[in-house]
Design a protein around this motif. Structure first.
Motif, mmCIF file in Angstrom:
data_model
loop_
_atom_site.group_PDB
_atom_site.id
_atom_site.type_symbol
_atom_site.label_atom_id
_atom_site.label_comp_id
_atom_site.label_asym_id
_atom_site.label_seq_id
_atom_site.Cartn_x
_atom_site.Cartn_y
_atom_site.Cartn_z
ATOM 1 N N THR A 289 0.846 -1.185 0.000
ATOM 2 C CA THR A 289 0.000 0.000 0.000
ATOM 3 C C THR A 289 0.886 1.240 0.000
ATOM 4 O OG1 THR A 289 -1.645 -1.208 1.251
ATOM 5 C CG2 THR A 289 -1.846 1.183 1.261
ATOM 6 N N CYS B 160 -0.133 8.125 0.048
ATOM 7 C CA CYS B 160 -1.571 8.432 -0.047
ATOM 8 C C CYS B 160 -2.414 7.464 0.779
ATOM 9 C CB CYS B 160 -2.019 8.388 -1.502
ATOM 10 S SG CYS B 160 -1.851 6.760 -2.256
ATOM 11 N N SER C 112 -5.158 5.437 -1.208
ATOM 12 C CA SER C 112 -6.314 6.058 -1.887
ATOM 13 C C SER C 112 -5.997 6.393 -3.339
ATOM 14 C CB SER C 112 -6.737 7.328 -1.154
ATOM 15 O OG SER C 112 -5.815 8.384 -1.425
ATOM 16 N N VAL D 107 -9.218 14.976 -2.503
ATOM 17 C CA VAL D 107 -10.185 13.915 -2.212
ATOM 18 C C VAL D 107 -10.720 13.374 -3.538
ATOM 19 C CG1 VAL D 107 -12.239 13.334 -0.861
ATOM 20 C CG2 VAL D 107 -10.849 15.308 -0.209
ATOM 21 N N LYS E 131 -14.827 1.624 -9.468
ATOM 22 C CA LYS E 131 -14.468 2.092 -8.124
ATOM 23 C C LYS E 131 -15.530 3.034 -7.549
ATOM 24 C CE LYS E 131 -10.432 0.184 -7.365
ATOM 25 N NZ LYS E 131 -10.362 -0.833 -6.337
ATOM 26 N N LYS F 290 -15.372 6.093 -7.704
ATOM 27 C CA LYS F 290 -14.722 7.369 -7.409
ATOM 28 C C LYS F 290 -13.732 7.726 -8.518
ATOM 29 C CE LYS F 290 -15.223 7.530 -2.429
ATOM 30 N NZ LYS F 290 -16.590 8.035 -2.511
ATOM 31 N N ILE G 2 -10.331 10.013 -9.271
ATOM 32 C CA ILE G 2 -9.255 10.784 -8.660
ATOM 33 C C ILE G 2 -8.823 11.857 -9.657
ATOM 34 C CG2 ILE G 2 -6.902 10.707 -7.782
ATOM 35 C CD1 ILE G 2 -7.584 7.648 -7.183
ATOM 36 N N GLY H 227 -2.567 3.476 -5.786
ATOM 37 C CA GLY H 227 -2.655 3.186 -4.353
ATOM 38 C C GLY H 227 -1.629 2.156 -3.903
ATOM 39 N N ASN I 161 -8.909 -3.032 -1.048
ATOM 40 C CA ASN I 161 -10.123 -2.609 -0.341
ATOM 41 C C ASN I 161 -10.161 -3.138 1.094
ATOM 42 O OD1 ASN I 161 -11.029 -1.474 -2.822
ATOM 43 N ND2 ASN I 161 -11.750 -3.483 -3.443
#
Ligand SMILES: [Zn+2]
Ligand SMILES: [Zn+2]
Length: 375
Positions: free
Chosen positions: A149, A153, A156, A163, A199, A201, A203, A214, A247
């Motif tokens: 990971t 960040c 994320s 955000v 996802k 979302k 970015i 990520g 996740n």
């Protein structure tokens, strides 16, 4: 397709959904291909064309957006994408009540939720050690790469302070419903949102260290203690030291598969060792002490008088160590009596004299051999 969708269905330009549905139902019943299965090819073809037309008209006119576009431009052109990854039949719009029995066999295939926690992949490392390393145990530092990971960040993928926004295309659900035309009408397929890749979302400000994924690939060293007694092909597992999960899923494992290189002398079976050992003719005959090589150093062994080739001696506790036990296997020594070569004249003479003195009872196995050849 024929010119006017309203004409095809036989409804007025301001027909309500209910009217369109009713008109469609009666026409679809009339032209359904199943009803033409016994008719001529030409009739079949004509009915099929008509049926397609009806379905297409119905599909456009019952979709408010398409109907508006069609009313305005005479074309229902709308966003369509087909054959995308992960799409599957998930249902049918409109006339399911009439033909559900026909379509039920199409079934539903759903794609895996891309936002579900997923365990990281395992990493397989291989290490080769020598026979003696397997006897004593050995420490190895193993280099490998694993997915971790991104610490910048926190996984994320978004730049610090920024955000990720909800995906506008799918409203954050990660899936989009796409209407498609088929021979039998409209099919709604659900597929992974192409904008956010499921996802939900988007970015906008990407983390530079991981390029928005990520994750980063890190070079690591596994400090690996291979314990004494390790056998060829055995795998050691280091839990949770593999690739990072997704996740919030757990990390995978590292599996270290150990290969033990073969040794010219020692053969291992379970925890016992086997060697073949040449011994001098005189010691085999008279008996005497020999040095038996063991993995733990030479071991003095008293060969009894009259030992034959092929005879096996067991030396207790000089085999392989049992894993995690202070117990050892045994060493089995198969004897091979060596016939001396390049004798001097004097040696030959004395051996010859000796041979003449031998009685058949002193070489039992030779007598038995000839006896067994008799009828
Ligand atoms: Zn990052
Ligand atoms: Zn999306």
């Amino acid at each position: 397709m024929a010119s006017n969708y309203y004409e095809i269905l036989g409804v007025s330009k301001d027909a309500k959904d209910e009217e369109i549905k009713a008109a469609y139902r009666s026409l679809a019943k009339k032209y359904h291909p199943d009803l033409y299965s016994t008719k001529s090819e030409a009739e079949k073809k004509a009915a099929e064309e008509k049926f397609k037309e009806i379905n297409h008209a119905y599909q456009v006119l019952t979709d408010p957006q398409k109907r508006a576009a069609y009313d305005q431009y005479g074309s229902e052109d709308g966003p369509q994408f087909t054959g995308g990854a992960g799409g599957g039949f998930s249902g049918f719009d409109g006339f399911g009540d009439i033909f559900s029995n026909i379509f039920s066999s199409f079934g539903g295939r759903r794609t895996a939720n891309p936002n579900a926690p997923r365990r990281g992949d395992d990493i397989l490392l291989r290490v080769a050690i020598s026979f003696f390393e397997s006897v004593r145990g050995v420490h190895k530092d193993l280099n490998y790469k694993r997915r971790e990971t991104c610490s910048t960040c926190g996984g994320s993928g978004a730049k610090k302070g920024s955000v990720a926004k909800n995906c506008s295309r799918c409203g954050g659900t990660g899936t989009v419903r796409v209407k498609q035309n088929s021979l039998f009408g409209q099919i709604v397929t659900e597929s992974v949102c192409p904008d956010c890749k499921g996802k939900g979302k988007i970015i906008t400000d990407v983390c530079k260290d991981c390029s928005g994924t990520g994750f980063i690939l890190k070079q690591r060293v596994l400090s690996c203690d291979i314990i004494a007694g390790m056998s060829d092909g055995r795998t050691m597992i280091y839990r949770g030291q593999g690739n990072a999960g997704e996740n919030g899923g757990p990390s995978g494992d590292i599996q270290v598969e150990v290969t033990v290189r073969s040794h010219p002398l020692y053969n291992r079976r379970e925890n016992d060792l086997y060697i073949e050992m040449p011994i001098p003719f005189a010691i085999a005959t008279l008996g005497g002490e020999v040095d038996v090589p063991t993995p733990y150093g030479p071991y003095k062994y008293k060969i009894p008088e009259g030992t034959q080739t092929g005879q096996v001696f067991k030396i207790k506790g000089k085999g392989m160590k049992y894993i995690r036990k202070e117990v050892y296997g045994d060493l089995y020594v198969t004897v091979k009596v060596v016939t001396p070569t390049k004798l001097t004249k004097a040696q030959k003479e004395s051996l010859s004299t000796f041979a003449q003195s031998i009685s058949s009872g002193q070489q039992e196995s030779i007598r038995k051999f000839y006896d067994s050849a008799k009828e």
